[in-house]
Motif scaffolding. Structure first.
Motif, PDB file in Angstrom:
ATOM      1  N   SER A   1     -10.688   2.169   2.210  1.00 24.75           N
ATOM      2  CA  SER A   1      -9.878   1.026   2.656  1.00 24.75           C
ATOM      3  C   SER A   1      -8.502   1.080   2.017  1.00 24.75           C
TER       4      SER A   1
ATOM      5  N   SER B   1     -10.495   1.466  -3.467  1.00 24.49           N
ATOM      6  CA  SER B   1      -9.917   1.820  -2.172  1.00 24.49           C
ATOM      7  C   SER B   1     -10.419   3.177  -1.685  1.00 24.49           C
TER       8      SER B   1
ATOM      9  N   THR C   1     -14.264   2.981  -0.811  1.00 25.80           N
ATOM     10  CA  THR C   1     -14.581   2.217   0.392  1.00 25.80           C
ATOM     11  C   THR C   1     -13.756   2.650   1.606  1.00 25.80           C
TER      12      THR C   1
END
Length: 124
Positions: free
Chosen positions: A122, A117, A120
């Motif tokens: 995200s 996470s 990236t």
């Protein structure tokens, strides 16, 4: 044993055994952990200090535990730490701790998901 560095106190530190072809191969020898058992979310200033501690001791991946989680601004600090310095802050809150304690999810899986996470930018 708590240690001090120029950036401040380090709550916990662990030696990491790098294991090829696992997430732990990405970690540095030293893993530091910050613990905030507060009734409010940790903010950007708290994360900036923690990232300074990481830089000072040369930690590539570390854990920031905040009982209530972190603010949106603090998430930006984590993203920027990755983009600029290639350091990873894995944030755990009380819900994550509950998942680990009650074994509803494997710790390694949670660590891996949080790591990806951050890399990236995200959501988990």
């Amino acid at each position: 044993m708590r240690r001090n560095c120029k950036a401040g106190e380090i709550d916990l530190d662990f030696k990491v055994r790098k294991i090829t072809a696992t997430l732990f191969a990405e970690f540095d020898y030293l893993l530091i952990v910050e613990c905030k058992n507060w009734s409010k979310k940790a903010g950007a200033p708290d994360l900036r200090i923690f990232c300074s501690k990481m830089r000072e001791v040369g930690a590539k991946v570390s854990i920031f535990f905040s009982k209530q989680g972190i603010t949106r601004d603090a998430k930006t600090v984590i993203r920027d730490a990755w983009l600029v310095d290639k350091i990873i802050v894995l944030v755990f809150d009380s819900k994550d701790l509950d998942r680990i304690i009650n074994q509803s999810e494997n710790l390694y899986t949670i660590l891996h998901d949080k790591y990806i996470s951050v890399r990236t930018s995200s959501k988990e």
